[in-house]
Write a protein that holds these residues in place. Structure first.
Motif, PDB file in Angstrom:
ATOM      1  N   ARG A  15       3.154 150.489  -8.329  1.00 37.09           N
ATOM      2  CA  ARG A  15       3.273 151.795  -7.686  1.00 37.09           C
ATOM      3  C   ARG A  15       1.936 152.523  -7.765  1.00 37.09           C
ATOM      4  O   ARG A  15       1.281 152.497  -8.810  1.00 37.09           O
ATOM      5  CB  ARG A  15       4.345 152.589  -8.425  1.00 37.09           C
ATOM      6  N   PRO A  16       1.508 153.188  -6.700  1.00 34.34           N
ATOM      7  CA  PRO A  16       0.231 153.917  -6.753  1.00 34.34           C
ATOM      8  C   PRO A  16       0.307 155.099  -7.725  1.00 34.34           C
ATOM      9  O   PRO A  16       1.365 155.685  -7.917  1.00 34.34           O
ATOM     10  CB  PRO A  16       0.034 154.421  -5.329  1.00 34.34           C
ATOM     11  N   VAL A  17      -0.826 155.421  -8.309  1.00 32.30           N
ATOM     12  CA  VAL A  17      -0.893 156.534  -9.259  1.00 32.30           C
ATOM     13  C   VAL A  17      -1.093 157.829  -8.484  1.00 32.30           C
ATOM     14  O   VAL A  17      -1.938 157.915  -7.596  1.00 32.30           O
ATOM     15  CB  VAL A  17      -2.050 156.330 -10.251  1.00 32.30           C
ATOM     16  N   LYS A  18      -0.308 158.847  -8.827  1.00 33.49           N
ATOM     17  CA  LYS A  18      -0.414 160.133  -8.140  1.00 33.49           C
ATOM     18  C   LYS A  18      -1.653 160.879  -8.607  1.00 33.49           C
ATOM     19  O   LYS A  18      -2.008 160.833  -9.780  1.00 33.49           O
ATOM     20  CB  LYS A  18       0.831 160.969  -8.415  1.00 33.49           C
ATOM     21  N   PHE A  19      -2.290 161.561  -7.657  1.00 36.64           N
ATOM     22  CA  PHE A  19      -3.477 162.361  -7.955  1.00 36.64           C
ATOM     23  C   PHE A  19      -3.005 163.713  -8.452  1.00 36.64           C
ATOM     24  O   PHE A  19      -2.345 164.446  -7.738  1.00 36.64           O
ATOM     25  CB  PHE A  19      -4.284 162.513  -6.660  1.00 36.64           C
ATOM     26  N   ARG A  20      -3.314 164.053  -9.715  1.00 36.78           N
ATOM     27  CA  ARG A  20      -2.871 165.346 -10.224  1.00 36.78           C
ATOM     28  C   ARG A  20      -3.974 166.010 -11.021  1.00 36.78           C
ATOM     29  O   ARG A  20      -4.926 165.362 -11.447  1.00 36.78           O
ATOM     30  CB  ARG A  20      -1.579 165.215 -11.025  1.00 36.78           C
ATOM     31  N   ALA A  21      -3.829 167.298 -11.215  1.00 36.37           N
ATOM     32  CA  ALA A  21      -4.840 168.070 -11.927  1.00 36.37           C
ATOM     33  C   ALA A  21      -4.887 167.640 -13.382  1.00 36.37           C
ATOM     34  O   ALA A  21      -3.859 167.302 -13.962  1.00 36.37           O
ATOM     35  CB  ALA A  21      -4.521 169.553 -11.824  1.00 36.37           C
ATOM     36  N   ALA A  22      -6.092 167.662 -13.954  1.00 34.66           N
ATOM     37  CA  ALA A  22      -6.238 167.320 -15.369  1.00 34.66           C
ATOM     38  C   ALA A  22      -5.512 168.365 -16.201  1.00 34.66           C
ATOM     39  O   ALA A  22      -5.565 169.558 -15.909  1.00 34.66           O
ATOM     40  CB  ALA A  22      -7.709 167.267 -15.732  1.00 34.66           C
ATOM     41  N   GLU A  23      -4.823 167.918 -17.238  1.00 33.54           N
ATOM     42  CA  GLU A  23      -4.061 168.827 -18.104  1.00 33.54           C
ATOM     43  C   GLU A  23      -5.023 169.592 -19.005  1.00 33.54           C
ATOM     44  O   GLU A  23      -5.701 169.000 -19.839  1.00 33.54           O
ATOM     45  CB  GLU A  23      -3.088 168.003 -18.935  1.00 33.54           C
ATOM     46  N   THR A  24      -5.105 170.897 -18.817  1.00 28.19           N
ATOM     47  CA  THR A  24      -6.014 171.690 -19.656  1.00 28.19           C
ATOM     48  C   THR A  24      -5.262 172.767 -20.431  1.00 28.19           C
ATOM     49  O   THR A  24      -5.870 173.619 -21.044  1.00 28.19           O
ATOM     50  CB  THR A  24      -7.093 172.370 -18.784  1.00 28.19           C
ATOM     51  N   LYS A  25      -3.911 172.707 -20.375  1.00 20.73           N
ATOM     52  CA  LYS A  25      -3.141 173.768 -21.018  1.00 20.73           C
ATOM     53  C   LYS A  25      -3.119 173.562 -22.529  1.00 20.73           C
ATOM     54  O   LYS A  25      -3.282 172.452 -23.029  1.00 20.73           O
ATOM     55  CB  LYS A  25      -1.720 173.759 -20.469  1.00 20.73           C
ATOM     56  N   SER A  26      -2.874 174.630 -23.258  1.00 22.37           N
ATOM     57  CA  SER A  26      -2.745 174.546 -24.712  1.00 22.37           C
ATOM     58  C   SER A  26      -1.412 173.877 -25.042  1.00 22.37           C
ATOM     59  O   SER A  26      -0.535 173.757 -24.198  1.00 22.37           O
ATOM     60  CB  SER A  26      -2.784 175.944 -25.305  1.00 22.37           C
ATOM     61  N   GLY A  27      -1.294 173.456 -26.278  1.00 17.19           N
ATOM     62  CA  GLY A  27      -0.072 172.813 -26.703  1.00 17.19           C
ATOM     63  C   GLY A  27       1.129 173.716 -26.531  1.00 17.19           C
ATOM     64  O   GLY A  27       2.198 173.294 -26.103  1.00 17.19           O
ATOM     65  N   HIS A  28       0.953 175.003 -26.817  1.00 17.21           N
ATOM     66  CA  HIS A  28       2.041 175.964 -26.699  1.00 17.21           C
ATOM     67  C   HIS A  28       2.492 176.084 -25.240  1.00 17.21           C
ATOM     68  O   HIS A  28       3.705 176.074 -24.954  1.00 17.21           O
ATOM     69  CB  HIS A  28       1.570 177.320 -27.227  1.00 17.21           C
ATOM     70  N   ALA A  29       1.504 176.159 -24.341  1.00 13.05           N
ATOM     71  CA  ALA A  29       1.842 176.306 -22.920  1.00 13.05           C
ATOM     72  C   ALA A  29       2.546 175.054 -22.404  1.00 13.05           C
ATOM     73  O   ALA A  29       3.473 175.139 -21.600  1.00 13.05           O
ATOM     74  CB  ALA A  29       0.575 176.570 -22.113  1.00 13.05           C
ATOM     75  N   ARG A  30       2.099 173.883 -22.900  1.00 12.21           N
ATOM     76  CA  ARG A  30       2.740 172.627 -22.467  1.00 12.21           C
ATOM     77  C   ARG A  30       4.185 172.591 -22.932  1.00 12.21           C
ATOM     78  O   ARG A  30       5.070 172.189 -22.199  1.00 12.21           O
ATOM     79  CB  ARG A  30       1.986 171.438 -23.061  1.00 12.21           C
ATOM     80  N   MET A  31       4.426 173.030 -24.174  1.00  8.06           N
ATOM     81  CA  MET A  31       5.779 173.038 -24.714  1.00  8.06           C
ATOM     82  C   MET A  31       6.659 173.979 -23.905  1.00  8.06           C
ATOM     83  O   MET A  31       7.792 173.647 -23.558  1.00  8.06           O
ATOM     84  CB  MET A  31       5.729 173.492 -26.182  1.00  8.06           C
TER      85      MET A  31
END
Lengths: 370, 254
Positions: B200-216
């Motif tokens: 399956r092709p890999v989707k182009f997405r923005a690099a994850e730059t959020k803090s751990g808290h924001a990701r949670m």
């Protein structure tokens, strides 16, 4: 043994988030069973991607349909924004009438060229506008959706006219290069980023951590003299005869619809194809080929009017690609209300009759004057 | 049909059986050939590629009577090679995509641009006139559009056009191939590198730059779902609400 098991109080204090989800927050003292509603998190605006005056451009070209771009075109804009660095602006050239905002998808500048809503076929004129904008902006990359509603066609015309390096049917892209499937999907071919990219649907994630400036400019398009093409119009197509996959407007019935003739009359008024849920099909009220859902058909209409359908997961799976879902249901907590853009809580029969009453004597089929 | 027979060219690529991988006529080009046969006229098939390919003979079985062959090394510029044999045709038909190689769908556009001809894609029916031809285009969602285009023109045929190519072995024996001299072309290295297709092709997405808290937070809080809910009012009001929604989003002409 059983006394060694740690018991958990099922009525521990919990909070209800703005999205209506129940959350148990450990360490928070409170009355058992009490619910605390958390205020809606204020939607902080996303930071702008572009810093300062741009030194370069990426150009996205797409056709608008009914004032909006397709999700496929949104992906092309997001892809251009993700490819761009902080000093590269994303300019979107839209053919047709546009009423939606493109800044959330990363568009910094939107040029709206009023050439009719894509219904009129005049590729020479659009090509002239696109080539002029390319000459003016000198974009590093031109990104377009490789779609059947005119963007793929215009993209190939532009690639042939400009004679630039181009990759079509791109299935994977990154700042380092693109991939397209060759030989009918047996091989994957990769290359560095060409000047022009025509993207297949589903290449790019629309969730962006930034937003575009979204500045809007309207341009006048002069008519193209001596066009070699003449649009003779579209013959009307009877939507009831169309396959559900091809239909643009679907009126769909579920267990809550007992009166089938009224539903058929409603579908005829809106020039809609007729769908049904599995229960209504199993009852024998509708044919098997009208079933929408996991065991039936997957539809991609603009409007899906779900009448008396509660919205089982298998049914919602079949309408994932629909743009506007309107539900009429007696139960406001039915799963379809989570998916629908507009939910009417009422008896299906009464609303159908009122809809027929309100549209009496009208027919929304193209080419039929009211 | 006019008194003078129209000269029609069909651009033919070499296809590939998706199961066995063997060479075969290209499906989309067979549809173009069948549409051209129904028009009548003086029909020529034009192919640029390996002259020793046996599968080209199958095009005769599907109704071509003569094949102009421009020898071309693997990876050569197909459009430029085809253009050398395309002078003087009234109508040039092609399939929408080749299934044997890149399959970019660009060749008809490059041919049209080089020859300065108009091109219409996704065509399902053709009616020939004296100076122009009327074609029917297949659009999305089952819609059709009729377009009048001046002759000569390039036409790319819709991949699901309702024509059925039929195979006859006797015709395969009767066909004749005219091989032309290979055009002098500098070999160009292809920028593409081929590899076996992944799952399956890999989707182009923005690099994850959020803090751990924001990701949670984004993981536990579902996206806001559901639209407007109208529970109050008479059925008539609710019917008007539906019509207002349809009008607001330009889904009906009111």
């Amino acid at each position: 043994m059983s006394e060694a098991l740690k018991r958990i109080n099922p009525r521990r204090p919990f909070q209800v988030t703005a999205e209506g989800l129940k959350r148990i927050v450990l360490g928070v003292a409170g009355e058992a069973g009490a619910s605390v509603h958390v205020a809606h998190r204020d939607a902080t605006p996303k930071p702008l991607r572009l810093r300062g005056e741009p030194t370069g451009q990426h150009l996205v070209i797409a056709h608008a349909d009914r004032g909006a771009l397709t999700a496929h075109a949104h992906e092309a804009i997001a892809a251009a924004a993700l490819l761009a660095d902080a000093a590269t602006a994303v300019t979107v050239l839209v053919f047709g009438d546009l009423s939606e905002k493109l800044a959330p998808f990363g568009a910094d500048r939107v040029i709206v060229a009023a050439v009719g809503d894509g219904a009129h076929f005049d590729p020479d004129r659009e090509l002239a506008v696109a080539a002029e904008q390319v000459a003016r902006l000198a974009p590093r990359h031109i990104v377009m959706p490789d779609s059947a509603i005119g963007d793929g066609d215009l993209g190939r015309r532009l690639a042939a006219r400009l004679g630039v390096s181009v990759a079509t049917h791109v299935v994977e892209l990154a700042p380092t290069g693109v991939a397209a499937s060759w030989r009918g999907g047996a091989e994957m071919a990769r290359r560095d980023l060409p000047r022009m990219l025509l993207l297949d649907p589903g290449t790019t994630d629309l969730a962006l951590p930034f937003s575009g400036a979204g500045e809007r400019v309207e341009i006048e398009v002069p008519p193209f003299p001596d066009s070699r093409y003449r649009d003779l119009g579209s013959p009307p197509v009877d939507s009831a005869q169309l396959g559900l996959e091809d239909a643009d407007f679907i009126v769909s019935a579920g267990n809550g619809v007992a009166d089938v003739p009224t539903l058929l009359a409603l579908a005829k008024t809106f020039d809609a194809a007729i769908g049904a849920s599995r229960v209504a099909v199993d009852d024998g009220r509708f044919a098997r080929h009208q079933q929408v859902g996991a065991t039936g058909k997957t539809v991609s209409a603009s409007v899906y009017m779900a009448i008396g359908i509660s919205g089982a997961v298998q049914h919602l799976q079949g309408i994932r690609a629909v743009r506007h879902v309107i539900a009429i249901n007696t139960d406001a907590s039915a799963p379809i209300a989570q998916r629908a853009d507009l939910t009417i809580v009422d008896d299906a029969q009464a609303v159908m009759e009122q809809l027929l009453e309100a549209t009496r004597g009208r027919n929304f089929a193209p080419g039929v004057t009211p | 049909m006019t008194a003078t027979a129209r000269r029609i060219a069909v651009l033919a690529a070499l296809g590939r059986n998706p199961v066995s991988g063997k060479a075969r006529p290209n499906r989309d080009d067979l549809l173009a050939l069948e549409l051209a046969r129904q028009l009548g006229g003086d029909l020529t098939l034009i192919h640029a590629g390996n002259p020793d390919e046996a599968a080209l003979g199958d095009y005769f079985a599907y109704g071509a009577s003569s094949l102009d062959l421009v020898p071309l090394a693997d990876g050569g510029d197909v459009a430029s090679a085809l253009v050398t044999r395309l002078a003087g045709y009234d109508l040039i038909l092609a399939g929408s995509r080749a299934e044997g190689g890149e399959g970019s769908g660009l060749v008809p556009y490059l041919v049209a641009e080089t020859l300065g001809l108009p091109i219409v894609a996704d065509v399902i029916a053709i009616t020939l006139g004296d100076e122009a031809t009327e074609v029917t285009q297949a659009l999305a969602k089952g819609q059709r559009r009729r377009v009048r285009v001046t002759l000569p023109a390039v036409i790319a045929v819709y991949p699901k056009a309702l024509v059925t190519p039929r195979y006859a072995y006797a015709r395969r024996l009767a066909g004749r191939v005219t091989t032309y001299v290979a055009p002098a072309m500098e070999p160009v290295a292809s920028p593409w590198h081929r590899e076996a297709a992944k799952k399956r092709p890999v989707k182009f997405r923005a690099a994850e730059t959020k803090s751990g808290h924001a990701r949670m937070l984004s993981a536990i809080v579902a996206e806001a779902r559901g639209g407007a809910v109208i529970a109050a009012g008479t059925p008539a009001d609710k019917a008007q609400a539906i019509l207002a929604y349809l009008r607001l989003h330009k889904l009906i002409d009111w």
